[in-house]
Write a protein that holds these residues in place. Structure first.
Motif, mmCIF file in Angstrom:
data_model
loop_
_atom_site.group_PDB
_atom_site.id
_atom_site.type_symbol
_atom_site.label_atom_id
_atom_site.label_comp_id
_atom_site.label_asym_id
_atom_site.label_seq_id
_atom_site.Cartn_x
_atom_site.Cartn_y
_atom_site.Cartn_z
ATOM 1 N N UNK A 171 -12.757 27.678 40.740
ATOM 2 C CA UNK A 171 -11.570 27.382 39.942
ATOM 3 C C UNK A 171 -11.974 26.556 38.724
ATOM 4 N N UNK A 172 -11.826 27.126 37.552
ATOM 5 C CA UNK A 172 -12.281 26.479 36.328
ATOM 6 C C UNK A 172 -11.440 25.246 36.019
ATOM 7 N N UNK A 173 -12.069 24.214 35.446
ATOM 8 C CA UNK A 173 -11.302 23.029 35.042
ATOM 9 C C UNK A 173 -10.180 23.396 34.075
ATOM 10 N N UNK A 192 -27.305 40.088 29.838
ATOM 11 C CA UNK A 192 -27.799 38.745 29.537
ATOM 12 C C UNK A 192 -26.630 37.811 29.260
ATOM 13 N N UNK A 193 -26.603 36.667 29.938
ATOM 14 C CA UNK A 193 -25.673 35.582 29.634
ATOM 15 C C UNK A 193 -26.481 34.525 28.898
ATOM 16 N N UNK A 221 -21.808 21.531 39.644
ATOM 17 C CA UNK A 221 -20.690 22.222 40.292
ATOM 18 C C UNK A 221 -19.793 21.229 41.032
ATOM 19 N N UNK A 222 -20.407 20.254 41.674
ATOM 20 C CA UNK A 222 -19.624 19.225 42.365
ATOM 21 C C UNK A 222 -18.774 18.430 41.379
ATOM 22 N N UNK A 261 -19.926 29.430 35.182
ATOM 23 C CA UNK A 261 -19.953 30.406 36.262
ATOM 24 C C UNK A 261 -20.192 31.866 35.881
ATOM 25 N N UNK A 262 -20.189 32.199 34.592
ATOM 26 C CA UNK A 262 -20.149 33.619 34.245
ATOM 27 C C UNK A 262 -21.353 34.387 34.782
ATOM 28 N N UNK A 263 -22.528 33.791 34.729
ATOM 29 C CA UNK A 263 -23.740 34.467 35.214
ATOM 30 C C UNK A 263 -23.647 34.779 36.706
ATOM 31 N N UNK A 264 -22.953 33.937 37.452
ATOM 32 C CA UNK A 264 -22.786 34.169 38.884
ATOM 33 C C UNK A 264 -21.660 35.181 39.147
ATOM 34 N N UNK A 265 -20.640 35.110 38.333
ATOM 35 C CA UNK A 265 -19.511 36.045 38.449
ATOM 36 C C UNK A 265 -19.973 37.481 38.257
#
Length: 219
Positions: free
Chosen positions: A22-24, A48-49, A88-89, A57-61
């Protein structure tokens, strides 16, 4: 097709705050940018990101949406799993870190790199993404070198998907750099700022967000 139109994002565009996590709330434009950019990925693509950010998160998405995901950033911590988890935390809270699939962190091919000196071979990528990066590069000659590098590493017919903050990036000047780099707009465009353009003053000034769909110039 509307996704190919280069223009300001508007409040009528698709919005998704849940992109790997969940993005800030203050990531006002990312809720629109990522979900739009993902439309350009296909299952057989190598992508490529660029300037991907430490915990962004885009590279993981993208990892389950295409064949291979590469990502790069100048931050040396990008190769340190513990540093990424700390980031991430910070975004989601330590209590919520278990909600993130941490096994995905190892799936993109990540390297430390400057986007004006990409360490990839020619014609490697089907699509390259550069999300909210160019506004952080004040030197237009460096912006130009980055665009030239993107062109170099893209396959014939490959797409470069870029978003920028306005007015930090001047549209006409940026378009001249695009042309000089041998890139071109892939579809229609309208850079008139509409009344319903997404905007934020979180950083102490009014900002808007523009998207560009670019491809190699065939000339």
């Amino acid at each position: 097709m509307d996704n190919y139109v280069s223009r300001f994002f508007t409040y009528e565009d698709t919005k998704n705050q849940d992109i790997f996590y969940s993005l800030p709330n203050h990531w006002w434009s990312r809720h629109y940018e990522y979900i739009w950019a993902a439309h350009f990925v296909e299952k057989d693509h190598v992508v490529l990101d660029a300037a991907c950010g430490l915990g962004h998160p885009f590279k993981y998405y993208l990892v389950d949406k295409c064949k291979e995901v590469y990502a790069c950033d100048m931050d040396e911590r990008i190769l340190d799993r513990d540093e990424i988890i700390k980031e991430l935390e910070y975004y989601v809270g330590k209590a919520n870190i278990d909600q993130i699939n941490l096994s995905t962190l190892s799936k993109p091919n990540i390297t430390i790199a400057d986007i004006s000196k990409l360490p990839y071979e020619d014609a490697k990528f089907d699509v390259a993404f550069c999300i909210s990066v160019m506004e952080h590069i004040e030197d237009m000659s460096v912006q130009l070198r980055a665009l030239e590098e993107f062109k170099r590493v893209l396959k014939d017919g490959g797409k470069l998907i870029i978003t920028v903050d306005y007015p930090d990036v001047h549209v006409e000047k940026f378009l001249s750099l695009i042309d000089e780099a041998g890139l071109q707009l892939a579809g229609d465009h309208d850079f008139t700022k509409p009344a319903n353009a997404i905007t934020s003053d979180f950083y102490g000034r009014d900002l808007w967000c523009i998207r560009f769909v670019l491809e190699k110039n065939n000339v």
